[in-house]
Design a protein around this motif. Structure first.
Motif, PDB file in Angstrom:
ATOM      1  N   MET A  78     -25.799 -24.669 -27.161  1.00 17.79           N
ATOM      2  CA  MET A  78     -27.185 -24.999 -27.381  1.00 17.79           C
ATOM      3  C   MET A  78     -27.686 -26.455 -26.618  1.00 17.79           C
ATOM      4  SD  MET A  78     -28.763 -22.664 -28.981  1.00 17.79           S
ATOM      5  CE  MET A  78     -30.185 -23.292 -29.535  1.00 17.79           C
ATOM      6  N   THR A  79     -26.756 -27.261 -26.582  1.00 18.69           N
ATOM      7  CA  THR A  79     -27.033 -28.538 -25.792  1.00 18.69           C
ATOM      8  C   THR A  79     -27.228 -28.044 -24.258  1.00 18.69           C
ATOM      9  OG1 THR A  79     -25.949 -29.864 -27.099  1.00 18.69           O
ATOM     10  CG2 THR A  79     -26.095 -30.570 -25.117  1.00 18.69           C
ATOM     11  N   SER A  86     -35.237 -28.185 -20.369  1.00 22.58           N
ATOM     12  CA  SER A  86     -36.077 -29.302 -20.451  1.00 22.58           C
ATOM     13  C   SER A  86     -36.018 -30.159 -19.202  1.00 22.58           C
ATOM     14  CB  SER A  86     -35.548 -30.441 -21.462  1.00 22.58           C
ATOM     15  OG  SER A  86     -34.223 -30.807 -21.282  1.00 22.58           O
ATOM     16  N   THR A  87     -35.412 -29.772 -18.148  1.00 17.71           N
ATOM     17  CA  THR A  87     -34.927 -30.571 -17.055  1.00 17.71           C
ATOM     18  C   THR A  87     -36.402 -30.617 -16.425  1.00 17.71           C
ATOM     19  OG1 THR A  87     -34.411 -28.433 -16.179  1.00 17.71           O
ATOM     20  CG2 THR A  87     -32.702 -30.198 -16.451  1.00 17.71           C
ATOM     21  N   GLY A 204     -30.576 -31.262 -29.612  1.00 18.78           N
ATOM     22  CA  GLY A 204     -31.086 -32.439 -29.094  1.00 18.78           C
ATOM     23  C   GLY A 204     -30.514 -33.264 -28.416  1.00 18.78           C
ATOM     24  N   PHE A 205     -29.033 -33.252 -28.514  1.00 21.57           N
ATOM     25  CA  PHE A 205     -28.141 -33.926 -27.372  1.00 21.57           C
ATOM     26  C   PHE A 205     -28.778 -33.627 -26.004  1.00 21.57           C
ATOM     27  CE2 PHE A 205     -25.261 -34.831 -31.041  1.00 21.57           C
ATOM     28  CZ  PHE A 205     -25.457 -36.169 -30.915  1.00 21.57           C
ATOM     29  N   GLY A 206     -29.065 -32.158 -25.887  1.00 22.87           N
ATOM     30  CA  GLY A 206     -29.260 -31.705 -24.607  1.00 22.87           C
ATOM     31  C   GLY A 206     -30.421 -32.352 -23.829  1.00 22.87           C
ATOM     32  N   THR A 207     -31.538 -32.620 -24.743  1.00 24.46           N
ATOM     33  CA  THR A 207     -32.669 -33.476 -23.936  1.00 24.46           C
ATOM     34  C   THR A 207     -32.087 -34.692 -23.930  1.00 24.46           C
ATOM     35  OG1 THR A 207     -33.584 -33.744 -26.324  1.00 24.46           O
ATOM     36  CG2 THR A 207     -34.331 -31.896 -25.174  1.00 24.46           C
ATOM     37  N   GLY A 342     -37.636 -38.312 -29.102  1.00 24.90           N
ATOM     38  CA  GLY A 342     -37.852 -36.946 -29.687  1.00 24.90           C
ATOM     39  C   GLY A 342     -36.165 -36.277 -29.868  1.00 24.90           C
ATOM     40  N   SER A 343     -35.422 -36.630 -29.122  1.00 26.92           N
ATOM     41  CA  SER A 343     -34.019 -35.814 -29.109  1.00 26.92           C
ATOM     42  C   SER A 343     -33.570 -36.235 -30.292  1.00 26.92           C
ATOM     43  CB  SER A 343     -33.388 -36.397 -27.887  1.00 26.92           C
ATOM     44  OG  SER A 343     -33.924 -36.259 -26.804  1.00 26.92           O
TER      45      SER A 343
END
Length: 515
Positions: A78-79, A86-87, A204-207, A342-343
């Motif tokens: 999911m990250t 979001s890139t 959220g770690f992804g963003t 936001g993340s």
């Protein structure tokens, strides 16, 4: 002359003798040939555990093992998904639009084209997930979209970039329905909301990771031979490919075949989901279940809920960095870092609201309504507050949409019985998500920069759909549960059909809806 029932039962026994040994004797007295094709995959395992008594302490250990072995991989994928989606937001302010000579309208289509691919392939993706091993199919899709993300960095025109975005949407369409099904396979109904809060929240770690990588490349842009946005896509793509390959070998296709569980623990897994009455799945497409889904008003409420959700998600997800830079006047580097706030909201609040439901507010949909009212207030502040500080608070309140998604996805996972109906419901849910995400970016008119007032008004007006949909779902589920309490007294589950018979929530008299 047709075979007698006893002869058919004998054939079933013979066909299963090598795989199930003595268990076939019990199957022979339970199901006919045609019935055996219709039941859930969990049925044959449920025969093994029919008289199995669980030790509560051992069950807790099994649950902990599932959490340790399955949840981290779900969180990592999911990250990767949110990082990859979001890139665009980060790349848009570090040279993407300039290098590819994108107009405002073309950039809006960069966001919408992703969801166009997602929309077109959503139902085929669900059918492939049903027909083929779930985790292997998902891993193939993850690796494929990782390759496509890398290809973004090689684009030299808007047209090729839009093609990459469309292909990315096609392969990412496998992700969310797979995880909704996996959650219902591995966890009891009462456990599902918290786990959805974890795997959705930790995206959220992804963003956070994406904005950090983008900031690092922007800060040292003079040290590279490539534009920072190109490196951003290549690095995030490689990360995704790595975890896609890892998931192929790590995640079992169904819980009863988990490599990290012993034989006794596998019985615990089967027994734990017995009362869910949703099973592991069935590879046969059932037209009757599809028709039932098409006539069930709840399926349409899932769709309208996600349209309202998706418009805001698509708007903030693709134009968030632009708003931070152009409307709130943060420098480019600081705008990238401000995304991390936001993340943090994404990480903390989905689980926080799930715990609120677990300990204080018994209604899952009630919690969802609270979340969406807060988001609506935030959108009103972003659109109509007179001062920028208040608008910024509203901007960050909109990030609670991830908590809203976690709540509603757990409702869909818990409240739909029958595998064909479930994939149809998942499709309607995610088609609404696509439609909303396609509409949202189109409301950002270049002539209205940097305020984009039309887009903000559209978000406020359409988000009402999410609140109204949840209220109506709550009313319908309360009424259905009361009706089932009266009718279920006349049924028992002696042959296991009501538990693992792949029955829908409407046809199963013992099915109970989560409120």
């Amino acid at each position: 002359m047709t075979d007698s029932v006893d002869e058919k039962m004998s054939k079933i026994a013979d066909s299963f003798d090598e795989k199930k040994g003595q268990n076939v004797v019990r199957l022979r007295h339970v199901l006919s040939t045609e019935e055996l094709k219709d039941v859930d995959e969990a049925f044959q395992y449920g025969i093994d555990t029919e008289d199995f008594v669980m030790d509560p302490e051992k069950e807790k250990k099994v649950l902990r093992k599932i959490d340790i072995m399955i949840l981290p991989m779900m969180c990592m994928l999911m990250t990767c998904q949110l990082m990859d989606k979001s890139t665009n937001s980060y790349a848009s302010i570090v040279g993407l639009r300039t290098d590819l000579k994108m107009t405002s309208q073309e950039y809006s289509w960069v966001a919408s084209s992703f969801y166009l691919g997602y929309l077109v392939f959503e139902y085929p993706a669900n059918m492939l997930i049903q027909r083929f091993p779930l985790s292997k199919t998902l891993a193939f899709a993850v690796v494929s979209w990782g390759v496509i993300i890398c290809c973004h960095g090689a684009c030299h025109s808007s047209a090729t970039f839009l093609l990459c975005r469309t292909l990315l949407g096609i392969f990412e369409s496998f992700m969310d329905p797979s995880y909704m099904i996996m959650t219902s396979q591995w966890y009891r109904k009462e456990e599902q909301y918290i786990r959805c809060g974890i795997w959705l929240g930790l995206q959220g770690f992804g963003t956070m990771l994406g904005s950090g990588i983008a900031y690092g490349f922007y800060l040292h842009k003079d040290s590279f031979h490539f534009a920072p946005w190109r490196l951003l896509y290549i690095v995030t793509g490689v990360i995704t490919i790595f975890f896609g390959i890892l998931s192929f070998f790590h995640v079992p296709d169904i819980p009863a075949k988990a490599w990290f569980l012993n034989e006794e623990e596998k019985k615990y897994v089967v027994e734990r989901i017995r009362l869910n009455r949703t099973g592991f799945g069935n590879k046969k497409f059932k037209l009757a279940q599809f028709k039932e889904a098409m006539l069930d008003p709840c399926i349409y409420l899932f769709f309208f809920y996600m349209v309202g959700y998706g418009i805001t998600n698509g708007s903030i997800g693709n134009f968030g960095s632009i708003l931070l830079k152009e409307q709130f006047h943060f420098p480019t580097g600081q705008s990238l870092l401000m995304n991390m706030i936001g993340s943090g909201i994404d990480i903390i609040f989905p689980l926080a609201f799930a715990l609120l439901n677990h300990y204080f507010v018994p209604s899952r949909l009630g919690v969802g309504i609270i979340i969406n009212v807060l988001i609506f207030i935030g959108l009103c502040m972003l659109a109509f507050a007179p001062e920028n500080p208040a608008k910024l608070v509203g901007f960050y309140l909109s990030y609670l949409t991830t908590a809203s998604w976690a709540c509603m996805s757990s409702v869909v996972s818990s409240n739909i019985g029958g595998h064909t109906k479930k994939i149809t419901a998942n499709t309607a849910f995610l088609v609404g998500f696509c439609v909303g995400n396609m509409i949202g970016p189109q409301a950002y008119l270049g002539s209205e920069a940097p305020i984009y007032i039309t887009a903000k008004r559209v978000m406020v007006g359409t988000f009402v759909l999410t609140i109204v949909s949840q209220i109506l779902l709550l009313v319908i589920y309360v009424w259905r549960n009361k009706k089932k309490q009266t009718e279920s007294k006349n049924y028992d589950d002696a042959d296991g059909q009501l538990t693992f018979g792949d029955m829908t929530d409407l046809t199963n008299p013992k099915f109970t809806y989560i409120l």
